[in-house]
Motif scaffolding. Structure first.
Motif, PDB file in Angstrom:
ATOM      1  N   UNK A 183      -4.837 -26.955   8.176  1.00  0.00           N
ATOM      2  CA  UNK A 183      -4.644 -25.907   7.171  1.00  0.00           C
ATOM      3  C   UNK A 183      -3.585 -24.885   7.600  1.00  0.00           C
ATOM      4  N   UNK A 184      -2.796 -24.472   6.650  1.00  0.00           N
ATOM      5  CA  UNK A 184      -1.748 -23.484   6.923  1.00  0.00           C
ATOM      6  C   UNK A 184      -2.354 -22.125   7.248  1.00  0.00           C
ATOM      7  N   UNK A 185      -1.569 -21.335   7.954  1.00  0.00           N
ATOM      8  CA  UNK A 185      -2.005 -20.003   8.340  1.00  0.00           C
ATOM      9  C   UNK A 185      -0.860 -19.007   8.103  1.00  0.00           C
ATOM     10  N   UNK A 186      -1.244 -17.769   7.803  1.00  0.00           N
ATOM     11  CA  UNK A 186      -0.265 -16.692   7.805  1.00  0.00           C
ATOM     12  C   UNK A 186       0.506 -16.468   6.526  1.00  0.00           C
ATOM     13  N   UNK A 187      -0.011 -16.914   5.385  1.00  0.00           N
ATOM     14  CA  UNK A 187       0.663 -16.603   4.134  1.00  0.00           C
ATOM     15  C   UNK A 187       0.684 -15.104   3.876  1.00  0.00           C
ATOM     16  N   UNK A 188       1.734 -14.616   3.267  1.00  0.00           N
ATOM     17  CA  UNK A 188       1.879 -13.182   3.013  1.00  0.00           C
ATOM     18  C   UNK A 188       0.943 -12.752   1.893  1.00  0.00           C
ATOM     19  N   UNK A 189       0.135 -11.749   2.170  1.00  0.00           N
ATOM     20  CA  UNK A 189      -0.772 -11.195   1.156  1.00  0.00           C
ATOM     21  C   UNK A 189       0.028 -10.305   0.211  1.00  0.00           C
ATOM     22  N   UNK A 190       0.191 -10.753  -1.017  1.00  0.00           N
ATOM     23  CA  UNK A 190       0.993 -10.023  -1.990  1.00  0.00           C
ATOM     24  C   UNK A 190       0.590 -10.455  -3.386  1.00  0.00           C
ATOM     25  N   UNK A 191       1.073  -9.721  -4.355  1.00  0.00           N
ATOM     26  CA  UNK A 191       0.937 -10.099  -5.759  1.00  0.00           C
ATOM     27  C   UNK A 191       2.261 -10.726  -6.171  1.00  0.00           C
ATOM     28  N   UNK A 192       2.218 -12.015  -6.517  1.00  0.00           N
ATOM     29  CA  UNK A 192       3.438 -12.794  -6.678  1.00  0.00           C
ATOM     30  C   UNK A 192       3.784 -13.011  -8.148  1.00  0.00           C
ATOM     31  N   UNK A 193       5.076 -12.980  -8.426  1.00  0.00           N
ATOM     32  CA  UNK A 193       5.600 -13.471  -9.693  1.00  0.00           C
ATOM     33  C   UNK A 193       6.806 -14.339  -9.355  1.00  0.00           C
ATOM     34  N   UNK A 194       6.733 -15.612  -9.713  1.00  0.00           N
ATOM     35  CA  UNK A 194       7.821 -16.540  -9.411  1.00  0.00           C
ATOM     36  C   UNK A 194       8.475 -17.001 -10.698  1.00  0.00           C
TER      37      UNK A 194
END
Length: 313
Positions: A183-194
């Motif tokens: 499992x991946x680790x360390x994704x940025x905690x944010x509110x995303x709009x792509x």
């Protein structure tokens, strides 16, 4: 707790991302943060289509031309740099606008990375030295004996990823394929709009061709010749910049300039097609803009961004 916002502008090369990012940064007090794996290097600003000086003076641009092209920039390194720039934008009350078409960078920023240990520089250098010594085909055969799973996934022409697979196995004793299941680790905690800017095929092909012709007119041949004269390791990513090989051949008299331009335009179109495929299947866009960027598109895009900023979740 309300998470801070990050806007991502994704799209293939020549789709108009940089122009859209500039317009949005001016309208929304934003900071443009590069997510293109070639534009991070302090080299080939014409061939990599780095933003012009006027754009950089108009709004803050980060992670453009910031690294030595003699050393590869890993996704982990880019994520660390991008995280710092995003947090600096938040602290300054600005909107981070992450712009680029390098899928691995965008995916890693949001989802995190496999927890592969840091590879010692000596092992990285050993992998690239071995590749340079025996060539791509023999290196691929050697990788197949050591790590058949990764060798089956990689074509012999993909020197960067072959070297990565070799060094991970040498340093950790485990295949990169095995690490990728963790499992991946360390994704940025944010509110995303792509937002994904995906122009129609023919419009994108024409944009690729036209932009490359403009690069040649702006001095790309001379830029390529000067860069190749540095004699960098052929395995470093910067040596894979679109058009570099073809224009280098023209500079040496091995190809007519018209032939070199046509070959580079074809390579650019093929790369843009691969980017579109990735973005449609794995890009995770909240909104796909299936049109060539135009003035008429700006108003609805701006409205969507403002709604996003005003509607925290």
């Amino acid at each position: 707790m309300t998470l801070p916002p990050v806007l991502v502008l994704a799209g293939p090369t020549a789709s108009g991302k940089s122009a859209l990012a500039l317009a949005l940064a001016q309208a929304e007090d934003g900071v443009v943060i590069n997510a293109d794996s070639m534009q991070v290097y302090d080299a080939l600003p014409i061939l990599t289509a780095q933003p012009p000086e006027a754009a950089r003076e108009a709004v803050p641009h980060r992670l453009y031309g910031c690294l030595d092209p003699a050393r590869p920039c890993s996704a982990a390194q880019w994520v660390e740099l991008a995280r710092a720039e995003i947090e600096a934008a938040w602290h300054g009350g600005r909107l981070p606008i992450v712009v680029g078409g390098t899928g691995l960078y965008l995916e890693s920023l949001r989802q995190g990375l496999s927890p592969i240990p840091e590879i010692p520089a000596a092992i990285r250098d050993e992998a690239r030295a071995r590749l340079a010594e025996i060539g791509n085909e023999a290196f691929h055969d050697e990788l197949a004996r050591r790590d058949p799973v990764m060798a089956a996934r990689l074509p012999p022409g993909d020197s960067q990823r072959m070297a990565r697979a070799w060094e991970v196995l040498a340093a950790t004793g485990r295949s990169l394929a095995e690490w990728q299941t963790v499992p991946r680790q360390g994704g940025l905690a944010a509110r995303w709009l792509t937002l994904a800017l995906l122009p129609p095929r023919e419009a994108l092909r024409a944009a690729c061709d036209g932009r490359f012709a403009a690069m040649v007119a702006a001095g790309a041949v001379e830029e390529a010749e000067a860069f190749l004269a540095r004699g960098l390791d052929p395995a470093v990513p910067a040596m894979k910049v679109l058009g570099l090989r073809e224009l280098g051949a023209a500079a040496r008299g091995e190809l007519a300039l018209a032939e070199a331009v046509a070959a580079a335009q074809a390579a650019t179109r093929a790369y843009a097609k691969r980017q579109v495929t990735w973005l449609r299947h794995r890009g995770g866009a909240d909104t796909v803009i299936d049109a060539q960027l135009s003035e008429s598109l700006l108003a609805p895009i701006f409205a969507k961004i403002r709604q996003f900023r005003l509607t925290p979740v």
